[in-house]
Design a protein around this motif. Structure first.
Motif: not given
Length: 275
Positions: A36-43
């Motif tokens: 599963i690949v997810s992400w932040c938006f910077g901090h």
């Protein structure tokens, strides 16, 4: 199932494509091939502002409240990034996720981006570190073949955390101090203040060099040539102090750029009046 957390969507999508995790797209993540690949938006998580510690630190600021040095720092999820944080937290809590891979940028700041989310979510699952400095397919593939334990980067995280806390103490206290003292909002920080003044200094130096070397050479020649080609009949011309005659339009533009001397003052002819 392994959960990969990148620092931004573009990086997450590149990683997902490379490891085959782009087969299914969910709300804020992609999945496939056991990943599963997810992400932040910077901090997504940041140090809390002073007023979140105590109401007396809210505006209007007072010098009597300084310095502000929390005994224990707190973290806050920004309202604008709260939805993505909740998605990451839910993914971390999924029963089928047994391992997390930190794929944020290779550096102190990237390490803090992941660790803040990991700690704020209360996650205790083991995690590994993807350490790559390039987003080429070969670099991503080699990085996943050489994942390292997250604990190998504890010292890096502590150094980033210490820097962030120091920035908070300097920025919050100095901003309130100078704002109250000079009665105008003055944002002060370890990074932004020197960069701001350096950029202003560079801008002034650059503009002075640009005007003195480029405009005075190129624009002056351009206007002089165009002025010399204009017909004399029916055109008003200015006599300049350097002895040249420019058209009215050329003279106005040239003086606006600061490349032409001012016109000679019009001296009234008194000879007729005297006679």
């Amino acid at each position: 199932m392994k959960l990969v957390i990148a620092e931004k969507p573009s990086v997450g999508n590149s990683i997902a494509r490379m490891i085959g995790a782009d087969r299914q797209r969910g709300d804020g993540f992609t999945s496939g091939n056991g990943y599963i690949v997810s992400w932040c938006f910077g901090h997504l998580v940041a140090l809390s502002s002073p007023e979140e510690y105590d109401k007396r630190y809210a505006k209007p600021w007072k010098l009597s409240n300084l310095p502000i040095i929390p005994e224990e720092f707190r973290w806050t999820v920004a309202e604008s990034t709260a939805p993505q944080f909740e998605k990451l937290k839910a993914l971390m809590e999924r029963p089928d996720v047994d391992e997390i891979i930190c794929a944020t940028d290779a550096g102190r700041e990237g390490e803090c981006v992941f660790r803040y989310v990991y700690c704020q979510a209360g996650c205790t699952k083991p995690f590994k570190r993807l350490w790559i400095s390039s987003m080429t397919d070969d670099a991503i593939r080699d990085g996943f073949e050489h994942l390292r334990p997250g604990s190998d980067y504890d010292a890096l995280y502590r150094s980033g955390l210490a820097r962030n806390k120091a920035d908070w103490i300097v920025g919050m206290n100095a901003t309130q101090l100078f704002t109250v003292k000079y009665r105008s909002l003055l944002s002060v920080g370890r990074v932004q203040t020197p960069i701001k003044y350096f950029s202003q200094f560079f801008k002034h130096v650059f503009l002075r060099l640009f005007y003195s070397r480029f405009i005075k050479n190129v624009i002056t020649r351009l206007f002089k040539k165009s002025a010399n080609r204009l017909p004399t009949s029916g055109m008003s011309k200015y006599a300049l102090m350097d002895g040249t005659y420019w058209s009215q339009t050329a003279c106005i533009f040239a003086m606006a750029f600061g490349v032409a001397p001012v016109p000679k003052p019009q001296v009234p002819d008194t000879s007729m009046a005297a006679s």
